[in-house]
Design a protein around this motif. Sequence first.
Motif, PDB file in Angstrom:
ATOM      1  N   UNK A  94      28.352   8.196 -12.504  1.00 35.31           N
ATOM      2  CA  UNK A  94      29.425   7.205 -12.495  1.00 35.31           C
ATOM      3  C   UNK A  94      29.048   6.024 -11.601  1.00 35.31           C
ATOM      4  N   UNK A  95      29.633   4.866 -11.879  1.00 36.58           N
ATOM      5  CA  UNK A  95      29.537   3.713 -10.997  1.00 36.58           C
ATOM      6  C   UNK A  95      30.871   3.603 -10.261  1.00 36.58           C
ATOM      7  N   UNK A  96      30.820   3.504  -8.933  1.00 37.27           N
ATOM      8  CA  UNK A  96      32.038   3.531  -8.127  1.00 37.27           C
ATOM      9  C   UNK A  96      32.111   2.324  -7.210  1.00 37.27           C
ATOM     10  N   UNK A  97      33.243   1.637  -7.235  1.00 39.59           N
ATOM     11  CA  UNK A  97      33.543   0.572  -6.279  1.00 39.59           C
ATOM     12  C   UNK A  97      34.829   0.937  -5.554  1.00 39.59           C
ATOM     13  N   UNK A  98      34.846   0.763  -4.227  1.00 41.50           N
ATOM     14  CA  UNK A  98      35.993   1.157  -3.404  1.00 41.50           C
ATOM     15  C   UNK A  98      36.479  -0.041  -2.596  1.00 41.50           C
ATOM     16  N   UNK A  99      37.740  -0.414  -2.824  1.00 38.40           N
ATOM     17  CA  UNK A  99      38.382  -1.411  -1.972  1.00 38.40           C
ATOM     18  C   UNK A  99      38.929  -0.689  -0.745  1.00 38.40           C
ATOM     19  N   UNK A 100      38.384  -0.941   0.462  1.00 40.46           N
ATOM     20  CA  UNK A 100      38.854  -0.227   1.663  1.00 40.46           C
ATOM     21  C   UNK A 100      40.300  -0.604   1.964  1.00 40.46           C
ATOM     22  N   UNK A 101      41.212   0.325   1.731  1.00 34.57           N
ATOM     23  CA  UNK A 101      42.635   0.025   1.860  1.00 34.57           C
ATOM     24  C   UNK A 101      43.350   1.028   2.758  1.00 34.57           C
ATOM     25  N   UNK A 102      42.597   1.809   3.531  1.00 35.51           N
ATOM     26  CA  UNK A 102      43.220   2.787   4.406  1.00 35.51           C
ATOM     27  C   UNK A 102      42.877   2.610   5.865  1.00 35.51           C
ATOM     28  N   UNK A 103      41.722   1.991   6.160  1.00 32.19           N
ATOM     29  CA  UNK A 103      41.276   1.897   7.551  1.00 32.19           C
ATOM     30  C   UNK A 103      41.861   0.696   8.274  1.00 32.19           C
ATOM     31  N   UNK A 104      42.323  -0.295   7.520  1.00 32.11           N
ATOM     32  CA  UNK A 104      43.031  -1.444   8.091  1.00 32.11           C
ATOM     33  C   UNK A 104      44.328  -1.633   7.308  1.00 32.11           C
ATOM     34  N   UNK A 105      45.351  -2.229   7.919  1.00 28.26           N
ATOM     35  CA  UNK A 105      46.689  -2.271   7.300  1.00 28.26           C
ATOM     36  C   UNK A 105      46.831  -3.379   6.254  1.00 28.26           C
ATOM     37  N   UNK A 106      46.204  -3.168   5.095  1.00 31.34           N
ATOM     38  CA  UNK A 106      46.298  -4.162   4.038  1.00 31.34           C
ATOM     39  C   UNK A 106      47.682  -4.134   3.393  1.00 31.34           C
ATOM     40  N   UNK A 107      48.229  -5.295   3.124  1.00 33.55           N
ATOM     41  CA  UNK A 107      49.458  -5.393   2.358  1.00 33.55           C
ATOM     42  C   UNK A 107      49.107  -5.402   0.868  1.00 33.55           C
ATOM     43  N   UNK A 108      50.120  -5.218   0.018  1.00 36.76           N
ATOM     44  CA  UNK A 108      49.892  -5.309  -1.421  1.00 36.76           C
ATOM     45  C   UNK A 108      49.355  -6.689  -1.779  1.00 36.76           C
ATOM     46  N   UNK A 109      49.894  -7.719  -1.127  1.00 39.72           N
ATOM     47  CA  UNK A 109      49.405  -9.074  -1.370  1.00 39.72           C
ATOM     48  C   UNK A 109      47.940  -9.231  -1.023  1.00 39.72           C
ATOM     49  N   UNK A 110      47.507  -8.628   0.093  1.00 37.58           N
ATOM     50  CA  UNK A 110      46.087  -8.670   0.461  1.00 37.58           C
ATOM     51  C   UNK A 110      45.230  -8.025  -0.623  1.00 37.58           C
ATOM     52  N   UNK A 111      45.634  -6.825  -1.055  1.00 36.64           N
ATOM     53  CA  UNK A 111      44.838  -6.104  -2.048  1.00 36.64           C
ATOM     54  C   UNK A 111      44.761  -6.870  -3.359  1.00 36.64           C
ATOM     55  N   UNK A 112      45.870  -7.437  -3.772  1.00 44.39           N
ATOM     56  CA  UNK A 112      45.859  -8.208  -5.008  1.00 44.39           C
ATOM     57  C   UNK A 112      44.957  -9.434  -4.870  1.00 44.39           C
ATOM     58  N   UNK A 113      44.944 -10.054  -3.691  1.00 44.29           N
ATOM     59  CA  UNK A 113      44.044 -11.187  -3.473  1.00 44.29           C
ATOM     60  C   UNK A 113      42.588 -10.761  -3.612  1.00 44.29           C
ATOM     61  N   UNK A 114      42.208  -9.651  -2.977  1.00 38.50           N
ATOM     62  CA  UNK A 114      40.818  -9.201  -3.042  1.00 38.50           C
ATOM     63  C   UNK A 114      40.419  -8.822  -4.464  1.00 38.50           C
ATOM     64  N   UNK A 115      41.343  -8.244  -5.230  1.00 40.32           N
ATOM     65  CA  UNK A 115      41.043  -7.902  -6.624  1.00 40.32           C
ATOM     66  C   UNK A 115      40.819  -9.163  -7.455  1.00 40.32           C
ATOM     67  N   UNK A 116      41.663 -10.162  -7.264  1.00 35.23           N
ATOM     68  CA  UNK A 116      41.469 -11.417  -7.990  1.00 35.23           C
ATOM     69  C   UNK A 116      40.159 -12.083  -7.570  1.00 35.23           C
TER      70      UNK A 116
END
Length: 367
Positions: A94-116
């Motif tokens: 498999x090919x795996x990409x991981x957005x680190x979203x547990x070690x720092x307090x990312x908001x939903x807005x932050x995560x959506x920004x990084x995905x875009x």
Amino acid sequence: MPSPLELTASSFGQFGEPAGTFCLITSEDGSGAFALDTAAGGRSGYSDGLMLTLPAGRSLGELLARSVPPDAHVLAVCPGRFLDSPSPEQLGKRKLAVLPAGSTPLTVGHMQYYLRSAAETAIGLQERTADDFFERVATSERLTIVDDSSGSEAEFDHTAGECVWNQQAGPLEPGEQQIFPPGKLSVTANEITAFRPDARLLGLNGELTLHGWPIVHRHADPADAADQQKLFEALSAVVSHPVTLRVAAGAVERITPQTSGGRPAAEALQRLLDDDPRYRVIWELGFGINATTEAIPANCGPNEVYGGPAGTVNLGLGITPTTRFALAFLCRRSSLLTSDGTPVLGARKAVRRGRMQRVSSAGCGCH
């Protein structure tokens, strides 16, 4: 909560050509924040789309091995969960990409920004940037990190001792895993996820300037969140008030604020070093090369890939869970130079030169 962000799997160039199954894995906290275009064929380009929730108490590797097709392209975005890297056996092809979203307090807005932002990242250009970096580093016996504004300078002899070069940028191959968004190169004195307190970047000597957003990672204990935020706030003084580290054989000897405004950051960092000498080790010398993703002015782990127009130097101290926190500092005014003074990246403009082997593996262990 912001409206769900619809993800089109084929937008993420690091996976290469769409084929087979695209799988999005999220946590219970992420349900409702993301939606996946699962139409077979269609604009996704994949024959199938799969969206899974990582149950509490189950590891990412277990879920991959039990529930995800063996050749799938997998994106994991799990708010509030610290994801340990799956073993090679669990990952398979498999090919795996991981957005680190547990070690720092990312908001939903932050995560959506990084995905875009990841969807807009030019993966081919990033791969060429990485090749250029390693080619020119390989042909230079010594490297220099300079901050022209403060006059600090450190020499890095990468031929001294053991060095492991890591690439978290460009396209993935089957069986590889990578941070998300992609865009970081680094060197450590040991395998990046296996902290050894005796390991050192022995050839790193001189002065380094911290000037940019800090990052404070924690591990899985939510009780550490309050102290994590307090430490981040103190260290954030370096955004406007640089702090100088005096380094010998890869370890911090002295911390000096360049102005009185940097004193809170210097004092907070000094307390950490006094309480736990393992923080004195410059565990990672990193280089962000993502030219699309901006640095968010908050405690955001994915800020480590920030490259700006010409690449950005960053430093890593500590590694969770060996140390309570893992720290990263952007050094936005610094430049990396070859032994003849040619800029590789950073505030001075880079040129092209030679080739070096590097490891494509499991990020920094701070997912």
